[in-house]
Design a protein around this motif. Structure first.
Motif, mmCIF file in Angstrom:
data_model
loop_
_atom_site.group_PDB
_atom_site.id
_atom_site.type_symbol
_atom_site.label_atom_id
_atom_site.label_comp_id
_atom_site.label_asym_id
_atom_site.label_seq_id
_atom_site.Cartn_x
_atom_site.Cartn_y
_atom_site.Cartn_z
ATOM 1 N N GLN A 211 0.804 -1.222 0.000
ATOM 2 C CA GLN A 211 0.000 0.000 0.000
ATOM 3 C C GLN A 211 0.837 1.272 0.000
ATOM 4 O O GLN A 211 0.445 2.274 -0.605
ATOM 5 N N ALA A 212 1.983 1.243 0.686
ATOM 6 C CA ALA A 212 2.745 2.483 0.866
ATOM 7 C C ALA A 212 4.134 2.466 0.260
ATOM 8 O O ALA A 212 4.783 3.510 0.182
ATOM 9 N N MET A 213 4.610 1.278 -0.179
ATOM 10 C CA MET A 213 5.977 1.199 -0.671
ATOM 11 C C MET A 213 6.061 0.653 -2.095
ATOM 12 O O MET A 213 7.145 0.325 -2.581
ATOM 13 N N GLY A 214 4.915 0.560 -2.768
ATOM 14 C CA GLY A 214 4.900 0.245 -4.186
ATOM 15 C C GLY A 214 5.332 -1.142 -4.580
ATOM 16 O O GLY A 214 5.790 -1.370 -5.702
ATOM 17 N N PHE A 215 5.188 -2.138 -3.672
ATOM 18 C CA PHE A 215 5.516 -3.519 -4.023
ATOM 19 C C PHE A 215 4.339 -4.116 -4.792
ATOM 20 O O PHE A 215 3.183 -3.825 -4.480
ATOM 21 N N PRO A 216 4.599 -4.959 -5.798
ATOM 22 C CA PRO A 216 3.517 -5.493 -6.644
ATOM 23 C C PRO A 216 2.441 -6.251 -5.862
ATOM 24 O O PRO A 216 2.728 -7.247 -5.202
ATOM 25 N N ALA A 217 1.198 -5.809 -5.961
ATOM 26 C CA ALA A 217 0.091 -6.431 -5.234
ATOM 27 C C ALA A 217 -0.198 -7.842 -5.723
ATOM 28 O O ALA A 217 -0.649 -8.695 -4.946
ATOM 29 N N PHE A 218 0.064 -8.101 -6.997
ATOM 30 C CA PHE A 218 -0.243 -9.415 -7.575
ATOM 31 C C PHE A 218 0.630 -10.511 -6.973
ATOM 32 O O PHE A 218 0.324 -11.692 -7.112
ATOM 33 N N SER A 219 1.710 -10.144 -6.294
ATOM 34 C CA SER A 219 2.617 -11.139 -5.716
ATOM 35 C C SER A 219 2.035 -11.791 -4.461
ATOM 36 O O SER A 219 2.471 -12.866 -4.056
ATOM 37 N N VAL A 220 1.050 -11.136 -3.829
ATOM 38 C CA VAL A 220 0.539 -11.608 -2.531
ATOM 39 C C VAL A 220 -0.229 -12.919 -2.694
ATOM 40 O O VAL A 220 -1.098 -13.051 -3.565
ATOM 41 N N MET A 221 0.097 -13.886 -1.836
ATOM 42 C CA MET A 221 -0.543 -15.192 -1.865
ATOM 43 C C MET A 221 -1.519 -15.319 -0.691
ATOM 44 O O MET A 221 -1.329 -14.700 0.357
ATOM 45 N N ASN A 222 -2.570 -16.123 -0.870
ATOM 46 C CA ASN A 222 -3.496 -16.362 0.235
ATOM 47 C C ASN A 222 -3.113 -17.668 0.945
ATOM 48 O O ASN A 222 -2.251 -18.422 0.461
ATOM 49 N N PRO A 223 -3.735 -17.997 2.089
ATOM 50 C CA PRO A 223 -3.345 -19.193 2.851
ATOM 51 C C PRO A 223 -3.458 -20.497 2.074
ATOM 52 O O PRO A 223 -2.784 -21.475 2.406
ATOM 53 N N SER A 224 -4.312 -20.535 1.049
ATOM 54 C CA SER A 224 -4.475 -21.772 0.262
ATOM 55 C C SER A 224 -3.347 -21.975 -0.735
ATOM 56 O O SER A 224 -3.274 -23.004 -1.404
ATOM 57 N N GLY A 225 -2.455 -20.994 -0.845
ATOM 58 C CA GLY A 225 -1.346 -21.112 -1.776
ATOM 59 C C GLY A 225 -1.641 -20.568 -3.154
ATOM 60 O O GLY A 225 -0.847 -20.772 -4.090
ATOM 61 N N LYS A 226 -2.776 -19.881 -3.300
ATOM 62 C CA LYS A 226 -3.121 -19.267 -4.577
ATOM 63 C C LYS A 226 -2.965 -17.748 -4.490
ATOM 64 O O LYS A 226 -2.870 -17.186 -3.407
ATOM 65 N N ARG A 227 -2.961 -17.102 -5.649
ATOM 66 C CA ARG A 227 -2.852 -15.648 -5.675
ATOM 67 C C ARG A 227 -4.042 -15.014 -4.957
ATOM 68 O O ARG A 227 -5.189 -15.437 -5.122
ATOM 69 N N ALA A 228 -3.739 -13.978 -4.168
ATOM 70 C CA ALA A 228 -4.830 -13.262 -3.507
ATOM 71 C C ALA A 228 -5.708 -12.550 -4.527
ATOM 72 O O ALA A 228 -6.902 -12.353 -4.302
ATOM 73 N N PHE A 229 -5.128 -12.158 -5.657
ATOM 74 C CA PHE A 229 -5.871 -11.539 -6.763
ATOM 75 C C PHE A 229 -5.778 -12.469 -7.973
ATOM 76 O O PHE A 229 -4.678 -12.831 -8.392
#
Length: 420
Positions: A211-229
């Motif tokens: 949100q504040a440091m410009g890291f790619p949001a698409f990289s975030v994973m959810n607990p199931s091991g899939k992309r959060a987006f």
């Protein structure tokens, strides 16, 4: 995370090593972002329940790139948009709002990481405002040290870095400890064949980086091991296509992750201090499940581990003990030698090839420790000068292959010391 070296002056020491004009992360810029929170603008503040206390991000103006270069960046964004969204029948215009340093802090004091961000938006949709962390910019010396010594080491293990850098071969990297994400982002942007897994225990830190440091949001994973987006939005594609697909950011305890993953890693970078400046004991206890699993998760021929440590070499008593007055000030530093020995025992063990060494980091009280397999040392015999000469030679290769904006050599040779 790093510790400031006592008795130094940023402005005085900023030219102590050779600089390159194109290094936007040169230490000479540190005076722009080193100030207290009151010197900057707080853009995020939240409380962690993972031992990091109050997590905040402060923004400071960046002098470089100057406005003279913004038009070129706008044209680059417009070209990227045209390549990604071919359905548009008009030329989308982008506007650069400026560049800032963003400093991540724990408990309003400890500087965890610093990045440079670009702020831009599409003229037709001002709400499309986005932040892009500058992946080529490593602002803190210990990150350059970790990168330089780690890549020079694996290149010395008959690992073809050139083919991996151009995407003709692949490699898998694990980063334990995320912070603002500048190290994994640098690796993914410079090495086309690299897939980078990132493990961060604190969801507040993950949110701050995105949100504040410009890291790619698409990289975030959810607990199931899939992309959060399920898919990136158009601005993320413009900024990160070709890079964010190879970044996987997991919210997880490092020990849990290493025990569950089946991946075998060519390199593992560890920078895992918490808000109290503590490096968790289970990350260096040879009897811990983490350390036992670590060995099996490293490539058997060239697996390389790089660890950021707070140096204690300048403050120890003559007998090697820590002065009692510093027991609380240096909660981690006093264990450096034990940490080094633990990693060498686990990674190299009884193998007839392998290497462990440390280097000091300029300007700050940190050291980088490297332990690797497959350096080609036979019969347990090591010669410091031969090893250093090999690493120095490979540092030039790393520099040239990755087109780095800084000198690896300066970090490889500084305070080089072999582990017993």
């Amino acid at each position: 995370m790093w510790r400031r070296r006592a008795g130094w002056n940023i402005r005085k020491l900023s030219t102590a090593i050779r600089r390159r004009i194109d290094d936007e992360g040169d230490w000479s810029y540190a005076s722009e972002w080193w100030g207290t929170e009151s010197d900057g603008r707080i853009v995020l503040r939240s409380t962690s329940d993972k031992g990091n206390g109050v997590v905040s991000v402060a923004a400071f103006p960046a002098s470089n790139p100057s406005k003279l270069h913004w038009a070129a960046t706008e044209r680059w964004l417009e070209q990227r948009y045209k390549e990604i969204d071919e359905t548009q029948c008009y030329n989308e215009k982008f506007r650069v709002l400026g560049y800032e340093w963003r400093a991540l802090r724990f408990n309003d004091d400890t500087r965890q990481s610093t990045v440079k961000i670009l702020a831009a938006f599409r003229q037709s949709e001002p709400a499309s405002f986005a932040l892009m962390q500058q992946p080529h910019c490593l602002a803190v010396p210990y990150l350059k040290s970790m990168l330089s010594v780690g890549l020079a080491t694996i290149a010395s293990c008959d690992f073809n870095l050139k083919k991996v850098a151009t995407g003709r071969e692949s490699m898998r990297i694990l980063c334990i400890g995320h912070g603002g994400g500048s190290l994994p982002l640098f690796l993914a942007s410079k090495i086309q064949g690299a897939t980078v897994d990132i493990v961060e225990i604190d969801p507040v830190v993950i949110s701050a980086s995105v949100q504040a440091m410009g890291f790619p949001a698409f990289s975030v994973m959810n607990p199931s091991g899939k992309r959060a987006f399920s898919k990136p939005d158009i601005m993320d594609e413009v900024l990160w296509k070709g890079i964010h697909e190879r970044l996987f950011l997991y919210e997880s305890d490092a020990e849990d992750f290493i025990l569950k993953t089946t991946n075998v890693y060519d390199m593992i970078f560890i920078d895992a201090y918490d808000g109290e400046d503590i490096f968790p004991h289970k990350l260096w206890d040879t009897d811990s499940p983490f350390m036992k699993a670590l060995s099996s998760r490293l490539h058997p021929d060239h697996g390389t581990v790089v660890v950021n440590l707070h140096s204690d070499s300048e403050v120890l008593n003559p007998d090697g003990s820590v002065p009692s007055i510093l027991e609380q000030v240096l909660p981690m530093g006093k264990y450096v030698s034990q940490v080094c020995q633990a990693y060498k025992d686990v990674v190299v063990g009884s193998r007839d090839s392998g290497l462990g060494f440390t280097v000091s980091v300029p300007w700050i009280c940190n050291m980088s420790m490297v332990v690797c397999r497959g350096f080609g040392i036979k019969g347990g015999y090591t010669n410091r000068d031969v090893m250093l000469k090999t690493l120095m030679s490979k540092s030039f290769e790393v520099e040239n292959v990755l087109n780095l904006p800084f000198s690896c050599l300066e970090y490889v040779k500084r305070g080089f010391s072999l582990l017993d």
